[in-house]
Motif scaffolding. Structure first.
Motif, PDB file in Angstrom:
ATOM      1  N   THR A   1      52.413 -21.723-104.786  1.00 51.82           N
ATOM      2  CA  THR A   1      52.766 -21.383-106.164  1.00 51.82           C
ATOM      3  C   THR A   1      52.925 -19.884-106.369  1.00 51.82           C
ATOM      4  OG1 THR A   1      50.435 -21.372-106.821  1.00 51.82           O
ATOM      5  CG2 THR A   1      51.654 -23.437-107.122  1.00 51.82           C
ATOM      6  N   ALA A   2      52.331 -19.082-105.479  1.00 54.50           N
ATOM      7  CA  ALA A   2      52.449 -17.626-105.585  1.00 54.50           C
ATOM      8  C   ALA A   2      51.951 -16.996-104.290  1.00 54.50           C
ATOM      9  CB  ALA A   2      51.623 -17.101-106.760  1.00 54.50           C
ATOM     10  N   PHE A   3      52.349 -15.742-104.083  1.00 51.72           N
ATOM     11  CA  PHE A   3      51.765 -14.994-102.974  1.00 51.72           C
ATOM     12  C   PHE A   3      51.735 -13.532-103.364  1.00 51.72           C
ATOM     13  CE2 PHE A   3      56.226 -14.511-101.881  1.00 51.72           C
ATOM     14  CZ  PHE A   3      56.320 -13.255-101.297  1.00 51.72           C
ATOM     15  N   SER A   4      50.832 -12.800-102.745  1.00 51.68           N
ATOM     16  CA  SER A   4      50.766 -11.356-102.963  1.00 51.68           C
ATOM     17  C   SER A   4      50.575 -10.680-101.617  1.00 51.68           C
ATOM     18  CB  SER A   4      49.642 -10.979-103.932  1.00 51.68           C
ATOM     19  OG  SER A   4      48.386 -11.320-103.387  1.00 51.68           O
ATOM     20  N   LEU A   5      51.147  -9.506-101.498  1.00 53.25           N
ATOM     21  CA  LEU A   5      51.086  -8.743-100.263  1.00 53.25           C
ATOM     22  C   LEU A   5      50.443  -7.396-100.562  1.00 53.25           C
ATOM     23  CD1 LEU A   5      51.910  -8.545 -97.260  1.00 53.25           C
ATOM     24  CD2 LEU A   5      54.094  -7.595 -98.036  1.00 53.25           C
ATOM     25  N   GLN A   6      49.394  -7.070 -99.833  1.00 53.33           N
ATOM     26  CA  GLN A   6      48.720  -5.774 -99.958  1.00 53.33           C
ATOM     27  C   GLN A   6      48.875  -5.051 -98.621  1.00 53.33           C
ATOM     28  OE1 GLN A   6      46.540  -8.702-100.364  1.00 53.33           O
ATOM     29  NE2 GLN A   6      47.303  -8.920-102.437  1.00 53.33           N
ATOM     30  N   PRO A   7      49.976  -4.293 -98.447  1.00 52.39           N
ATOM     31  CA  PRO A   7      50.246  -3.662 -97.157  1.00 52.39           C
ATOM     32  C   PRO A   7      49.132  -2.726 -96.673  1.00 52.39           C
ATOM     33  CG  PRO A   7      52.173  -3.538 -98.569  1.00 52.39           C
ATOM     34  CD  PRO A   7      51.036  -4.044 -99.407  1.00 52.39           C
ATOM     35  N   LEU A   8      48.530  -1.960 -97.566  1.00 53.17           N
ATOM     36  CA  LEU A   8      47.472  -1.038 -97.139  1.00 53.17           C
ATOM     37  C   LEU A   8      46.253  -1.784 -96.613  1.00 53.17           C
ATOM     38  CD1 LEU A   8      47.696   1.714 -99.906  1.00 53.17           C
ATOM     39  CD2 LEU A   8      48.609   1.782 -97.570  1.00 53.17           C
ATOM     40  N   ALA A   9      45.965  -2.925 -97.185  1.00 55.07           N
ATOM     41  CA  ALA A   9      44.832  -3.741 -96.738  1.00 55.07           C
ATOM     42  C   ALA A   9      45.243  -4.719 -95.640  1.00 55.07           C
ATOM     43  CB  ALA A   9      44.241  -4.514 -97.916  1.00 55.07           C
ATOM     44  N   GLU A  10      46.541  -4.724 -95.321  1.00 58.45           N
ATOM     45  CA  GLU A  10      47.091  -5.645 -94.320  1.00 58.45           C
ATOM     46  C   GLU A  10      46.705  -7.088 -94.618  1.00 58.45           C
ATOM     47  OE1 GLU A  10      45.824  -4.146 -90.517  1.00 58.45           O
ATOM     48  OE2 GLU A  10      47.300  -2.535 -90.557  1.00 58.45           O
ATOM     49  N   THR A  11      46.902  -7.467 -95.898  1.00 59.29           N
ATOM     50  CA  THR A  11      46.504  -8.796 -96.350  1.00 59.29           C
ATOM     51  C   THR A  11      47.644  -9.473 -97.105  1.00 59.29           C
ATOM     52  OG1 THR A  11      44.220  -8.053 -96.575  1.00 59.29           O
ATOM     53  CG2 THR A  11      44.808 -10.074 -97.714  1.00 59.29           C
ATOM     54  N   LEU A  12      47.872 -10.717 -96.754  1.00 58.04           N
ATOM     55  CA  LEU A  12      48.811 -11.573 -97.462  1.00 58.04           C
ATOM     56  C   LEU A  12      47.985 -12.700 -98.059  1.00 58.04           C
ATOM     57  CD1 LEU A  12      51.718 -12.617 -98.112  1.00 58.04           C
ATOM     58  CD2 LEU A  12      51.622 -13.816 -95.908  1.00 58.04           C
ATOM     59  N   SER A  13      48.027 -12.861 -99.377  1.00 59.78           N
ATOM     60  CA  SER A  13      47.290 -13.934-100.050  1.00 59.78           C
ATOM     61  C   SER A  13      48.280 -15.000-100.503  1.00 59.78           C
ATOM     62  CB  SER A  13      46.525 -13.400-101.265  1.00 59.78           C
ATOM     63  OG  SER A  13      45.535 -12.493-100.858  1.00 59.78           O
ATOM     64  N   LEU A  14      47.991 -16.242-100.143  1.00 60.88           N
ATOM     65  CA  LEU A  14      48.829 -17.380-100.495  1.00 60.88           C
ATOM     66  C   LEU A  14      48.071 -18.259-101.480  1.00 60.88           C
ATOM     67  CD1 LEU A  14      49.826 -18.281 -96.828  1.00 60.88           C
ATOM     68  CD2 LEU A  14      51.133 -16.874 -98.429  1.00 60.88           C
ATOM     69  N   THR A  15      48.703 -18.597-102.604  1.00 59.70           N
ATOM     70  CA  THR A  15      48.075 -19.440-103.620  1.00 59.70           C
ATOM     71  C   THR A  15      48.805 -20.782-103.667  1.00 59.70           C
ATOM     72  OG1 THR A  15      47.510 -17.485-104.922  1.00 59.70           O
ATOM     73  CG2 THR A  15      47.438 -19.609-106.060  1.00 59.70           C
ATOM     74  N   PHE A  16      48.034 -21.859-103.602  1.00 61.94           N
ATOM     75  CA  PHE A  16      48.596 -23.209-103.583  1.00 61.94           C
ATOM     76  C   PHE A  16      48.171 -23.990-104.815  1.00 61.94           C
ATOM     77  CE2 PHE A  16      48.473 -21.697 -99.281  1.00 61.94           C
ATOM     78  CZ  PHE A  16      49.689 -22.101 -98.762  1.00 61.94           C
ATOM     79  N   ASN A  17      48.852 -25.096-105.081  1.00 61.59           N
ATOM     80  CA  ASN A  17      48.551 -25.930-106.241  1.00 61.59           C
ATOM     81  C   ASN A  17      47.369 -26.867-105.999  1.00 61.59           C
ATOM     82  OD1 ASN A  17      49.972 -27.563-104.374  1.00 61.59           O
ATOM     83  ND2 ASN A  17      50.756 -28.874-106.009  1.00 61.59           N
ATOM     84  N   GLU A  18      46.861 -26.898-104.766  1.00 57.37           N
ATOM     85  CA  GLU A  18      45.704 -27.716-104.439  1.00 57.37           C
ATOM     86  C   GLU A  18      44.983 -27.072-103.259  1.00 57.37           C
ATOM     87  OE1 GLU A  18      46.316 -31.580-102.577  1.00 57.37           O
ATOM     88  OE2 GLU A  18      48.413 -31.076-102.281  1.00 57.37           O
ATOM     89  N   PRO A  19      43.727 -27.429-103.032  1.00 60.40           N
ATOM     90  CA  PRO A  19      42.991 -26.842-101.910  1.00 60.40           C
ATOM     91  C   PRO A  19      43.637 -27.182-100.571  1.00 60.40           C
ATOM     92  CG  PRO A  19      41.501 -28.005-103.391  1.00 60.40           C
ATOM     93  CD  PRO A  19      42.892 -28.342-103.815  1.00 60.40           C
ATOM     94  N   ILE A  20      43.614 -26.216 -99.655  1.00 63.05           N
ATOM     95  CA  ILE A  20      44.122 -26.457 -98.312  1.00 63.05           C
ATOM     96  C   ILE A  20      43.031 -26.130 -97.297  1.00 63.05           C
ATOM     97  CG2 ILE A  20      46.512 -25.998 -98.969  1.00 63.05           C
ATOM     98  CD1 ILE A  20      46.196 -23.333 -97.425  1.00 63.05           C
ATOM     99  N   LEU A  21      43.201 -26.645 -96.085  1.00 69.08           N
ATOM    100  CA  LEU A  21      42.236 -26.423 -95.018  1.00 69.08           C
ATOM    101  C   LEU A  21      42.618 -25.167 -94.238  1.00 69.08           C
ATOM    102  CD1 LEU A  21      42.055 -30.099 -93.751  1.00 69.08           C
ATOM    103  CD2 LEU A  21      40.294 -28.881 -95.053  1.00 69.08           C
TER     104      LEU A  21
END
Length: 122
Positions: free
Chosen positions: A62-82
């Protein structure tokens, strides 16, 4: 809904043998002229589900955010994932939504979460 996602994050209701229900007295009322309260179902005698339909709906990003300085990609889903089933090398970032821009396939990294979640950071 939030309650359904809470169930998915727990070991409750993952099959017929893990799905039981209890309720307090008066959890529903009938439609009598003077409504009658339902008798409760005690915890020590919870009722097992009769029909269980497993979840067959695939998660949706449903969304994602990228923090290049922290070298982090956050992925947001509509339900819990494993987290253990996240395939990082199948994720590709693009500089534009159509063919012709810069393309970067992720080739390394790890998932920061260890338990099921709706937001996964890699």
């Amino acid at each position: 809904s939030i309650d359904l996602n809470t169930l998915k994050l727990s070991s409750i209701s993952i099959g017929r043998n893990t799905t039981y229900l209890s309720a307090s007295n008066g959890y529903v009322y009938d439609t009598g002229y003077i409504p009658n309260a339902a008798v409760g179902i005690p915890v020590n005698n919870a009722t097992q589900v009769v029909n269980y339909t497993p979840d067959r709906t695939s998660p949706l990003l449903t969304a994602f955010s990228l923090q290049p300085l922290a070298e982090t990609l956050s992925l947001t889903f509509n339900e819990p994932i494993l987290p253990s089933f996240v395939n990082i090398s199948s994720i590709t970032l693009y500089s534009q939504p159509i063919v012709g821009g810069t393309v970067r396939r992720l080739t390394g990294g790890s998932v920061m979460e260890t338990s099921p979640s709706m937001v996964i950071a890699v």
